[in-house]
Design a protein around this motif. Structure first.
Motif, PDB file in Angstrom:
ATOM      1  N   SER A  32       0.852  -1.190   0.000  1.00 46.90           N
ATOM      2  CA  SER A  32       0.000   0.000   0.000  1.00 46.90           C
ATOM      3  C   SER A  32       0.888   1.241   0.000  1.00 46.90           C
ATOM      4  CB  SER A  32      -0.904  -0.006   1.234  1.00 46.90           C
ATOM      5  OG  SER A  32      -0.137   0.223   2.390  1.00 46.90           O
ATOM      6  N   GLY A  69      -4.349  -1.076   7.147  1.00 51.08           N
ATOM      7  CA  GLY A  69      -3.991  -0.158   6.077  1.00 51.08           C
ATOM      8  C   GLY A  69      -2.523  -0.166   5.696  1.00 51.08           C
ATOM      9  N   TYR A  70      -1.696  -0.827   6.476  1.00 50.48           N
ATOM     10  CA  TYR A  70      -0.279  -0.945   6.129  1.00 50.48           C
ATOM     11  C   TYR A  70       0.268  -2.212   6.750  1.00 50.48           C
ATOM     12  CZ  TYR A  70       0.572   0.980  10.805  1.00 50.48           C
ATOM     13  OH  TYR A  70       0.588   1.201  12.149  1.00 50.48           O
TER      14      TYR A  70
END
Length: 155
Positions: A32, A69-70
């Protein structure tokens, strides 16, 4: 860690209170943007890389919160790689300064003193991420410079 629970259950039955997940395979999908930026930040800021390692690895009695998200694994790998590169860089600079000090003492001391003064005149935001080793070497050079001038005058 396993333990038997008395009561309704069979005493030979064991319940696991804590287990590790099986090791994950390396992620083949693209990272991402957040993961990529944090991986790059490890090379940009020594303070960031050391902070990540200190928070996640050095603190042995703290749990790591799940990341959303990461991906944390490549960020840690890049932090360790950046730390290794800084170690090599500092060793190389130290070796060059040591050889220069014995080969051309006055020139090396003058160059280190100029670098120290340039570091002091740089903006604080740029100076914050620099290694303290450079500051110590520069201060040492400024301390040795007057002694060298006195030796040159006396000779």
């Amino acid at each position: 860690m396993t333990s038997t629970i008395d009561g309704d259950r069979n005493p030979t039955e064991t319940t696991r209170f804590f287990t590790h997940n099986p090791p994950r395979e390396r992620q083949q999908a693209p990272m991402s943007p957040t993961t990529r930026y944090l991986c790059g930040a490890a090379y940009r800021s020594e303070r960031f890389a050391d902070g990540v390692i200190a928070e996640l690895i050095d603190e042995g009695h703290r749990a790591v919160v799940p990341t959303i998200g990461y991906d944390l694994e490549p960020i840690l790998r890049h932090c360790y790689h950046a730390r290794h590169l800084w170690l090599l860089q500092n060793a190389l600079v130290s070796a060059i300064l040591l050889v220069g000090f014995f080969a051309a003492t006055w020139s090396t001391v003058l160059l280190a003193g100029i670098a120290f003064l340039a570091n002091l005149l740089s903006p604080p935001a740029e100076r914050a991420d620099r290694s303290t080793a450079y500051l110590v070497l520069g201060g040492l050079a400024l301390a040795v410079m007057p002694m060298r001038v006195v030796d040159g005058v006396a000779a």
